[in-house]
Design an enzyme around this catalytic site. Structure first.
Site, PDB file in Angstrom:
ATOM      1  CG  HIS A  15     -21.065 -13.716  -6.213  1.00 51.22           C
ATOM      2  ND1 HIS A  15     -20.996 -13.713  -7.586  1.00 51.22           N
ATOM      3  CD2 HIS A  15     -21.784 -12.631  -5.867  1.00 51.22           C
ATOM      4  CE1 HIS A  15     -21.652 -12.678  -8.056  1.00 51.22           C
ATOM      5  NE2 HIS A  15     -22.140 -11.994  -7.034  1.00 51.22           N
ATOM      6  CG  HIS A  31      -3.045  -5.791   2.604  1.00 47.88           C
ATOM      7  ND1 HIS A  31      -2.286  -4.948   3.371  1.00 47.88           N
ATOM      8  CD2 HIS A  31      -4.131  -6.091   3.361  1.00 47.88           C
ATOM      9  CE1 HIS A  31      -2.898  -4.742   4.540  1.00 47.88           C
ATOM     10  NE2 HIS A  31      -4.025  -5.420   4.544  1.00 47.88           N
TER      11      HIS A  31
HETATM   12  O1  JB2 Z   1      13.180  -8.691   5.459  1.00 45.48           O
HETATM   13  C1  JB2 Z   1      12.638  -8.720   6.569  1.00 45.48           C
HETATM   14  C2  JB2 Z   1      11.938  -7.621   7.123  1.00 45.48           C
HETATM   15  N1  JB2 Z   1      11.668  -6.380   6.677  1.00 45.48           N
HETATM   16  C3  JB2 Z   1      10.987  -5.750   7.657  1.00 45.48           C
HETATM   17  N2  JB2 Z   1      12.705  -9.855   7.331  1.00 45.48           N
HETATM   18  C4  JB2 Z   1      12.129  -9.933   8.560  1.00 45.48           C
HETATM   19  N3  JB2 Z   1      12.264 -11.070   9.244  1.00 45.48           N
HETATM   20  N4  JB2 Z   1      11.464  -8.910   9.097  1.00 45.48           N
HETATM   21  C5  JB2 Z   1      11.374  -7.765   8.402  1.00 45.48           C
HETATM   22  N5  JB2 Z   1      10.819  -6.595   8.706  1.00 45.48           N
HETATM   23  C6  JB2 Z   1      10.189  -6.298   9.998  1.00 45.48           C
HETATM   24  O2  JB2 Z   1       8.782  -6.335   9.874  1.00 45.48           O
HETATM   25  C7  JB2 Z   1      10.487  -4.900  10.523  1.00 45.48           C
HETATM   26  O3  JB2 Z   1      11.764  -4.823  11.119  1.00 45.48           O
HETATM   27  C8  JB2 Z   1       9.353  -4.706  11.520  1.00 45.48           C
HETATM   28  O4  JB2 Z   1       9.653  -5.172  12.808  1.00 45.48           O
HETATM   29  C9  JB2 Z   1       8.230  -5.543  10.905  1.00 45.48           C
HETATM   30  C10 JB2 Z   1       7.137  -4.678  10.315  1.00 45.48           C
HETATM   31  O5  JB2 Z   1       6.416  -4.155  11.390  1.00 45.48           O
HETATM   32  P1  JB2 Z   1       5.486  -2.888  11.293  1.00 45.48           P
HETATM   33  O6  JB2 Z   1       4.700  -2.845  12.552  1.00 45.48           O
HETATM   34  O7  JB2 Z   1       6.315  -1.713  10.934  1.00 45.48           O
HETATM   35  O8  JB2 Z   1       4.563  -3.115  10.041  1.00 45.48           O
HETATM   36  P2  JB2 Z   1       3.665  -4.395   9.686  1.00 45.48           P
HETATM   37  O9  JB2 Z   1       4.113  -4.854   8.356  1.00 45.48           O
HETATM   38  O10 JB2 Z   1       3.668  -5.372  10.791  1.00 45.48           O
HETATM   39  O11 JB2 Z   1       2.203  -3.802   9.587  1.00 45.48           O
HETATM   40  C11 JB2 Z   1       1.802  -2.976   8.556  1.00 45.48           C
HETATM   41  O12 JB2 Z   1       0.893  -3.681   7.706  1.00 45.48           O
HETATM   42  C12 JB2 Z   1      -0.268  -4.161   8.384  1.00 45.48           C
HETATM   43  C13 JB2 Z   1      -1.078  -4.976   7.439  1.00 45.48           C
HETATM   44  C14 JB2 Z   1       1.197  -1.843   9.349  1.00 45.48           C
HETATM   45  O13 JB2 Z   1       1.108  -0.691   8.652  1.00 45.48           O
HETATM   46  C15 JB2 Z   1      -0.159  -2.198   9.948  1.00 45.48           C
HETATM   47  O14 JB2 Z   1      -0.831  -1.031  10.364  1.00 45.48           O
HETATM   48  C16 JB2 Z   1      -1.037  -2.985   8.973  1.00 45.48           C
HETATM   49  N6  JB2 Z   1      -2.218  -3.431   9.690  1.00 45.48           N
END
Ligand code: JB2
Length: 216
Positions: free
Chosen positions: A141, A150
């Site tokens: 609350h 995050h």
């Molecule tokens: O500028 C961007 C950019 N920078 C990175 N534009 C776009 N369109 N995409 C971008 N990306 C992309 O985000 C990367 O190329 C990659 O495919 C994706 C990030 O994926 P990743 O699996 O590495 O991390 P995440 O951010 O999805 O997840 C993190 O954060 C979550 C909250 C992880 O560490 C997870 O474990 C966590 N749960």
């Protein structure tokens, strides 16, 4: 159906996509991602069309809504920058709120948020734009959570905690009631926060201690 584009096609994006499907009413038409190896392929049956340079043409094709699929593991700057860029292109940011999240009717929720399964948000809490409340996070609350924050999986904020813009509260961290956490702070996984934390600090441990400036 509201058609939308997912920005980023990694792990976080997949979770958001599945929440949006559960919510219903959305057609995820495309992902954009800079990873060339994904182009022309599907992620959870959604095509990755190319990188962010495609966004203006997707907008012209009538896709006017988007979600940020890029999460954070400490540094929230990239996610914030993307959010601002995509808003600047005219896209409306959608919120992904899991049907199994428990949200007080008196809580105020911003735009473009991700609220995952098992999250609890209690009375009179306020959540800013582009916030991630990851699976099982607890926001008690009267907490006030700034934009681009995050709160990671299983983290717990007791009542009347303030969290500044751009801060990352790590996996399973615990924050005592009435604590103020500044902007762009990183709270390490499993930390126990018993004292206020100034802006731009990295803290960790039980009880949490300042390790260094996050230099954001
Ligand atoms: O500028 C961007 C950019 N920078 C990175 N534009 C776009 N369109 N995409 C971008 N990306 C992309 O985000 C990367 O190329 C990659 O495919 C994706 C990030 O994926 P990743 O699996 O590495 O991390 P995440 O951010 O999805 O997840 C993190 O954060 C979550 C909250 C992880 O560490 C997870 O474990 C966590 N749960």
């Amino acid at each position: 159906m509201t058609r939308l584009v997912g920005i980023g096609a990694g792990g976080h994006a997949k979770v958001v996509l599945e929440i949006l499907k559960l919510m219903g009413g959305y057609e995820i038409a495309a992902f954009v991602d800079p990873r060339k190896e994904l182009w022309g392929r599907d992620v959870l049956e959604v095509p990755v069309r190319g990188d962010d340079t495609l966004l203006p043409s997707l907008y012209d094709q009538g896709i006017r809504h988007a979600f940020i699929g890029v999460g954070t593991t400490g540094d929230t700057r990239a996610r914030r920058k993307l959010y601002q860029k995509v808003c600047g292109l005219g896209f409306e940011m959608v919120s992904a709120i899991h049907p199994q999240a428990i949200i007080s009717p008196s809580a105020v929720i911003g735009q473009g948020v991700t609220i995952m399964a098992g999250t609890v948000i209690n009375a009179d809490a306020a959540i800013g734009d582009n916030v991630i409340l990851n699976s099982g996070a607890i926001v008690e609350h009267d907490c006030v959570i700034g934009c681009h924050v995050h709160i990671a999986t299983g983290a717990c904020l007791a009542g009347t905690v303030f969290v500044g813009d751009g801060t990352h509260v790590g996996l399973g961290a615990m924050v005592r009631q009435s604590i103020n956490i500044g902007q762009n702070v990183v709270v390490g996984a499993g930390a126990l926060v018993l004292q206020d934390i100034p802006d731009n600090m990295v803290v960790a441990g039980v009880p949490a201690r300042i390790l260094k400036s996050a230099e954001n």
